[in-house]
Every structure is written in structure tokens, then in C-alpha cells.
Design a protein around this motif. Structure first.
Motif, PDB file in Angstrom:
ATOM      1  N   ALA A 166       0.803  -1.194   0.046  1.00 60.44           N
ATOM      2  CA  ALA A 166       0.003   0.042  -0.017  1.00 60.44           C
ATOM      3  C   ALA A 166       1.009   1.272   0.034  1.00 60.44           C
ATOM      4  N   SER A 167       2.064   1.186   0.668  1.00 59.43           N
ATOM      5  CA  SER A 167       2.627   2.693   0.651  1.00 59.43           C
ATOM      6  C   SER A 167       3.337   2.803  -0.616  1.00 59.43           C
ATOM      7  N   LYS A 207      -2.925  -0.453  -5.729  1.00 59.26           N
ATOM      8  CA  LYS A 207      -4.479  -0.129  -5.472  1.00 59.26           C
ATOM      9  C   LYS A 207      -5.385  -1.301  -5.234  1.00 59.26           C
ATOM     10  N   ARG A 208      -4.688  -2.662  -5.520  1.00 60.55           N
ATOM     11  CA  ARG A 208      -5.255  -3.919  -5.502  1.00 60.55           C
ATOM     12  C   ARG A 208      -4.252  -4.993  -4.983  1.00 60.55           C
ATOM     13  N   ILE A 209      -4.685  -5.735  -4.124  1.00 59.45           N
ATOM     14  CA  ILE A 209      -3.693  -6.536  -3.541  1.00 59.45           C
ATOM     15  C   ILE A 209      -4.284  -7.946  -3.345  1.00 59.45           C
ATOM     16  N   PHE A 210      -3.486  -8.800  -3.944  1.00 56.72           N
ATOM     17  CA  PHE A 210      -3.961 -10.421  -3.864  1.00 56.72           C
ATOM     18  C   PHE A 210      -3.119 -11.199  -2.904  1.00 56.72           C
ATOM     19  N   LEU A 211      -3.755 -11.878  -1.725  1.00 58.85           N
ATOM     20  CA  LEU A 211      -3.038 -12.749  -0.754  1.00 58.85           C
ATOM     21  C   LEU A 211      -2.892 -13.899  -1.262  1.00 58.85           C
ATOM     22  N   LEU A 212      -1.976 -14.689  -1.017  1.00 61.77           N
ATOM     23  CA  LEU A 212      -1.939 -16.128  -1.388  1.00 61.77           C
ATOM     24  C   LEU A 212      -1.245 -16.815  -0.135  1.00 61.77           C
ATOM     25  N   GLY A 213      -1.841 -17.819   0.283  1.00 66.11           N
ATOM     26  CA  GLY A 213      -1.276 -18.594   1.467  1.00 66.11           C
ATOM     27  C   GLY A 213      -1.686 -18.044   2.880  1.00 66.11           C
ATOM     28  N   TYR A 214      -2.648 -17.293   3.024  1.00 65.06           N
ATOM     29  CA  TYR A 214      -2.896 -16.810   4.360  1.00 65.06           C
ATOM     30  C   TYR A 214      -3.995 -17.872   4.904  1.00 65.06           C
ATOM     31  N   ASP A 215      -3.780 -18.669   5.435  1.00 69.05           N
ATOM     32  CA  ASP A 215      -4.794 -19.870   5.909  1.00 69.05           C
ATOM     33  C   ASP A 215      -5.027 -19.264   7.255  1.00 69.05           C
ATOM     34  N   CYS A 216      -4.299 -18.596   7.954  1.00 70.18           N
ATOM     35  CA  CYS A 216      -4.559 -18.141   9.371  1.00 70.18           C
ATOM     36  C   CYS A 216      -5.392 -19.301  10.118  1.00 70.18           C
ATOM     37  N   SER A 217      -4.969 -20.420  10.189  1.00 72.18           N
ATOM     38  CA  SER A 217      -5.576 -21.687  10.880  1.00 72.18           C
ATOM     39  C   SER A 217      -4.700 -22.604  11.241  1.00 72.18           C
ATOM     40  N   LEU A 218      -5.070 -23.534  12.252  1.00 71.79           N
ATOM     41  CA  LEU A 218      -4.202 -24.471  12.512  1.00 71.79           C
ATOM     42  C   LEU A 218      -4.880 -25.867  12.115  1.00 71.79           C
ATOM     43  N   LYS A 219      -5.953 -25.904  11.088  1.00 70.16           N
ATOM     44  CA  LYS A 219      -6.759 -26.920  10.789  1.00 70.16           C
ATOM     45  C   LYS A 219      -5.746 -27.888   9.941  1.00 70.16           C
ATOM     46  N   GLU A 220      -4.935 -27.333   9.133  1.00 68.72           N
ATOM     47  CA  GLU A 220      -4.109 -28.191   8.125  1.00 68.72           C
ATOM     48  C   GLU A 220      -2.623 -28.567   8.946  1.00 68.72           C
ATOM     49  N   GLY A 221      -2.547 -28.106  10.011  1.00 69.97           N
ATOM     50  CA  GLY A 221      -1.317 -28.593  10.677  1.00 69.97           C
ATOM     51  C   GLY A 221      -0.534 -27.137  10.977  1.00 69.97           C
ATOM     52  N   GLU A 236      -7.929  -0.009   8.024  1.00 68.22           N
ATOM     53  CA  GLU A 236      -6.983   1.075   7.872  1.00 68.22           C
ATOM     54  C   GLU A 236      -6.715   1.423   6.401  1.00 68.22           C
ATOM     55  N   LEU A 237      -6.808   0.288   5.567  1.00 67.68           N
ATOM     56  CA  LEU A 237      -6.650   0.499   4.059  1.00 67.68           C
ATOM     57  C   LEU A 237      -8.175   0.243   3.305  1.00 67.68           C
ATOM     58  N   ARG A 238      -8.930   0.721   3.908  1.00 69.88           N
ATOM     59  CA  ARG A 238     -10.544   0.534   3.246  1.00 69.88           C
ATOM     60  C   ARG A 238     -10.219   1.108   1.535  1.00 69.88           C
ATOM     61  N   HIS A 239      -9.450   2.077   1.447  1.00 65.04           N
ATOM     62  CA  HIS A 239      -9.623   2.545   0.029  1.00 65.04           C
ATOM     63  C   HIS A 239      -8.462   1.789  -1.007  1.00 65.04           C
ATOM     64  N   ILE A 240      -8.041   0.340  -0.536  1.00 65.05           N
ATOM     65  CA  ILE A 240      -7.399  -0.386  -1.487  1.00 65.05           C
ATOM     66  C   ILE A 240      -8.197  -1.791  -1.437  1.00 65.05           C
ATOM     67  N   ASP A 241      -8.438  -2.258  -2.696  1.00 64.49           N
ATOM     68  CA  ASP A 241      -9.073  -3.418  -2.886  1.00 64.49           C
ATOM     69  C   ASP A 241      -8.094  -4.703  -2.432  1.00 64.49           C
TER      70      ASP A 241
END
Length: 86
Positions: A7-8, A12-26, A58-63
Motif C-alpha cells: 500500500a505504501s 491499489k489492488r492486493i491479492f493474498l496467497l497462502g494466508y490460511d490463518c488456521s491450524l486446521k491443516e497443521g 486502515e486500508l479501506r481505500h485499497i482492494d
């Protein structure tokens, strides 16, 4: 921090990969940390999700889209990676 860094730089558009934020898969795809390094706990995961929600506000203006295949992170809209790169 990577989201805020992008963002800095003017993203204008950010795509996240690998953000599982879980312990379900180990704990990690690479196994447990050794040598005294801490491994994530459910408390860590909850804290991560709260931090991401703060970044979203904080970054509502960014997709920002979560393109992770398996994820518990719900503060960003989900999109499939196939859709994004098509």
C-alpha cells in the motif's frame, strides 16, 4: 506488514496467497520449528486475524482479496487465483 508495504508503494489492488490463518491443516507446511523457535497456537491465530481486520480498516481505500485456497481469514473478500489471473 507486506500488505502495508504494498500500500505504501501505491498498490491499489492486493491479492493474498497462502494466508490460511488456521491450524486446521497443521502448524506449518514445513513441520514444527526446532531450536527453541515458537510455533503458532490458537491464541496466535486469533491475534493474526485481529491484526488483519485492523489492516482492512486502515486500508479501506485499497482492494484487498484473499486468494488462498484454504483460509479462515474472513475480513477480506475471497477470490480464486484462477479468476484473478484470467
Amino acid at each position: 506488514m507486506a500488505i502495508q508495504f504494498a500500500a505504501s508503494l501505491g498498490a491499489k489492488r492486493i491479492f493474498l496467497l497462502g494466508y490460511d490463518c488456521s491450524l486446521k491443516e497443521g502448524v506449518h507446511f514445513h513441520g514444527l520449528h526446532a531450536g527453541g523457535l515458537r510455533n503458532p497456537t490458537q491464541v496466535s491465530v486469533t491475534r493474526w486475524q485481529q491484526h488483519f481486520a485492523g489492516v482492512r480498516n486502515e486500508l479501506r481505500h485499497i482492494d484487498i482479496f484473499n486468494c488462498s485456497r484454504r483460509t479462515e481469514l474472513t475480513c477480506f473478500p475471497k477470490k480464486s487465483l484462477e479468476t484473478v489471473i484470467a
